[in-house]
Write an enzyme that holds these catalytic residues in place. Structure first.
Site, PDB file in Angstrom:
ATOM      1  N   TRP A 102       0.837  -1.209   0.000  1.00  0.00           N
ATOM      2  CA  TRP A 102       0.000   0.000   0.000  1.00  0.00           C
ATOM      3  C   TRP A 102       0.868   1.254   0.000  1.00  0.00           C
ATOM      4  CZ3 TRP A 102      -4.319  -1.043  -1.943  1.00  0.00           C
ATOM      5  CH2 TRP A 102      -5.022  -2.190  -1.591  1.00  0.00           C
ATOM      6  N   ASP A 172      -1.370   6.766   6.340  1.00  0.00           N
ATOM      7  CA  ASP A 172      -2.451   5.890   5.897  1.00  0.00           C
ATOM      8  C   ASP A 172      -2.753   4.953   7.066  1.00  0.00           C
ATOM      9  OD1 ASP A 172      -4.088   3.967   4.823  1.00  0.00           O
ATOM     10  OD2 ASP A 172      -2.763   3.429   3.149  1.00  0.00           O
ATOM     11  N   LYS A 196     -12.301  -1.506   6.749  1.00  0.00           N
ATOM     12  CA  LYS A 196     -11.560  -2.444   7.589  1.00  0.00           C
ATOM     13  C   LYS A 196     -11.982  -2.334   9.052  1.00  0.00           C
ATOM     14  CE  LYS A 196      -8.370  -2.930   4.062  1.00  0.00           C
ATOM     15  NZ  LYS A 196      -7.605  -2.121   3.139  1.00  0.00           N
TER      16      LYS A 196
HETATM   17  C1  LIG Z   1      -7.058  -1.688   2.107  1.00  0.00           C
HETATM   18  C2  LIG Z   1      -6.008  -0.658   2.184  1.00  0.00           C
HETATM   19  C3  LIG Z   1      -5.914   0.362   1.233  1.00  0.00           C
HETATM   20  C4  LIG Z   1      -6.813   0.443   0.037  1.00  0.00           C
HETATM   21  O1  LIG Z   1      -8.056   0.867   0.392  1.00  0.00           O
HETATM   22  P1  LIG Z   1      -9.213   1.167  -0.674  1.00  0.00           P
HETATM   23  O2  LIG Z   1     -10.252   1.796   0.172  1.00  0.00           O
HETATM   24  O3  LIG Z   1      -9.593  -0.153  -1.255  1.00  0.00           O
HETATM   25  O4  LIG Z   1      -8.648   2.075  -1.698  1.00  0.00           O
HETATM   26  C5  LIG Z   1      -4.934   1.323   1.413  1.00  0.00           C
HETATM   27  N1  LIG Z   1      -4.095   1.280   2.462  1.00  0.00           N
HETATM   28  C6  LIG Z   1      -4.145   0.310   3.388  1.00  0.00           C
HETATM   29  C7  LIG Z   1      -3.188   0.314   4.537  1.00  0.00           C
HETATM   30  C8  LIG Z   1      -5.106  -0.691   3.274  1.00  0.00           C
HETATM   31  O5  LIG Z   1      -5.173  -1.661   4.199  1.00  0.00           O
END
Ligand SMILES: *Cc1c(COP(=O)(O)O)cnc(C)c1O
Length: 361
Positions: A102, A172, A196
């Protein structure tokens, strides 16, 4: 029957209380004679839900007034682009700490939008640790530093965040926001896709230090401009109202459970039991992450051979466990244990793992 032992990485398990409340209100929300999905996003009834979601985030994470809270669309992945588009000017460099796929994706989007540099990377060891020791060659021209707080795919997580005086820190937190107490003041921008740990897909939460908003140039597309979203209280266009409603219910649930401190306690307990099962298996289960980088949200491991890993995953699936396959980019096994995953499910899994090992070791 709602009996899945759901360890999905995202979208992932939701608290049963949240689903029940959503179900109860689905046809008639608060006496409006309509579903929440059918209300105008400009109505007072909907407006108060969005406002309550904001207030609950402020309360749960102790977000100071210097921050604005935005509800955006496009997932965490759109933030990979929006961040450099808004915060990186042509004479500056954006620094990325690469701790997984990511982070790489965020970095690759930034490259399209200006000058970038890798501040540190743990790719040398298949991202099994959190990098440390950072030095920024030219602090004056640094636009920001970007990190990924929990690496969902590799199962590593920061315990202590680095600090770069006078350089904005962007994180993030898609897979660990609200799983533990954090000091928001250490950061300047935090973002997380909701699917998540916060709710359902469709909404991305962004905390942005208000002083950064002036960096957004008027030439940006309106939908990609933080300042415009901020000025319009995330109602510049139609927000994902149902996703924000579910987010609100999840926040209320966390609050009723005792807040992030209580979540953190439960998450430590769940993760500790799983890692103990791995560690006392005499090499039968092999953890991917180095001990001091282990994630409390995603526990990743392999068995000695690929064949045995596949046998484990097949038997786990037959037993009723969902989502134990590692991400398609690294394989192996991954147990995602976000806030909504109950300790009892982890205990059933641990018994299964011990039983599987005893049978074969
Ligand atoms: C799942 C995830 C993403 C991507 O998320 P989307 O909402 O599908 O774009 C980005 N960063 C991390 C750390 C993730 O776990």
């Amino acid at each position: 029957m709602r009996n899945a032992l759901n360890f999905n990485a995202g979208p992932s398990a939701l608290p049963i209380d949240v689903l029940r409340e959503a179900q109860q209100n689905l046809l008639d929300f608060n006496g409006t004679g309509m579903s929440i999905m059918e209300l105008s996003h400009r109505s007072d009834v909907y407006g108060s839900i969005q406002q309550d979601a904001k207030s609950l985030l402020q309360k749960l994470l102790d977000i100071p007034p210097e921050f604005d809270i935005l509800f955006l669309q496009g997932g965490a992945s759109l933030q990979f682009s929006m961040i450099p588009m808004n915060l990186l000017s042509p004479n500056q460099t954006a620094y990325y700490i690469l701790s997984g796929v990511w982070a790489e994706k965020a970095f690759n989007e930034a490259k399209k939008n200006g000058k970038t540099a890798i501040l540190a990377s743990s790719k040398d060891k298949n991202y099994n640790y959190i990098p440390s020791n950072f030095s920024i060659p030219d602090k004056n021209s640094a636009a920001f530093v970007h990190l990924t707080s929990n690496n969902t795919i590799y199962g590593t997580e920061w315990r202590n965040y680095p600090s770069f005086p006078s350089i904005p820190l962007v994180a993030d937190m898609s897979s660990d926001l609200l799983s533990k107490k954090i000091d928001i003041n250490q950061f300047d921008l935090i973002y997380a896709g909701a699917q998540k740990n916060l709710g359902t897909a469709g909404v991305t939460v962004v905390f942005i230090r208000k002083s950064l908003l002036e960096r957004s140039k008027a030439t940006l597309p309106a939908m990609l401009n933080y300042q415009i979203h901020s000025q319009n209280q995330s109602l510049y266009n139609t927000p994902p109202t149902f996703s924000i409603y579910i987010l609100y219910l999840v926040l209320k649930w966390i609050d009723q459970m005792g807040g992030v401190n209580e979540m953190e306690k439960l998450n430590i307990e769940k993760a500790t039991t799983l890692y103990e099962t791995i560690d006392k298996s005499n090499g039968f289960f092999i953890g991917h992450a180095e001990n001091n980088s282990r994630s409390r949200m995603n526990v990743t491991f392999n068995l000695v051979t690929e064949e045995l890993t596949q046998k484990f995953l097949q038997e786990a699936l037959d037993y009723g466990f969902i989502g134990l396959n590692g991400h398609r980019s690294i394989g192996g096994c991954r147990v995602s244990i976000y806030n909504a995953v109950p300790l009892s499910h982890v205990q059933i899994l641990i018994n299964f793992m011990d039983e599987f090992r005893r049978k074969l070791q």
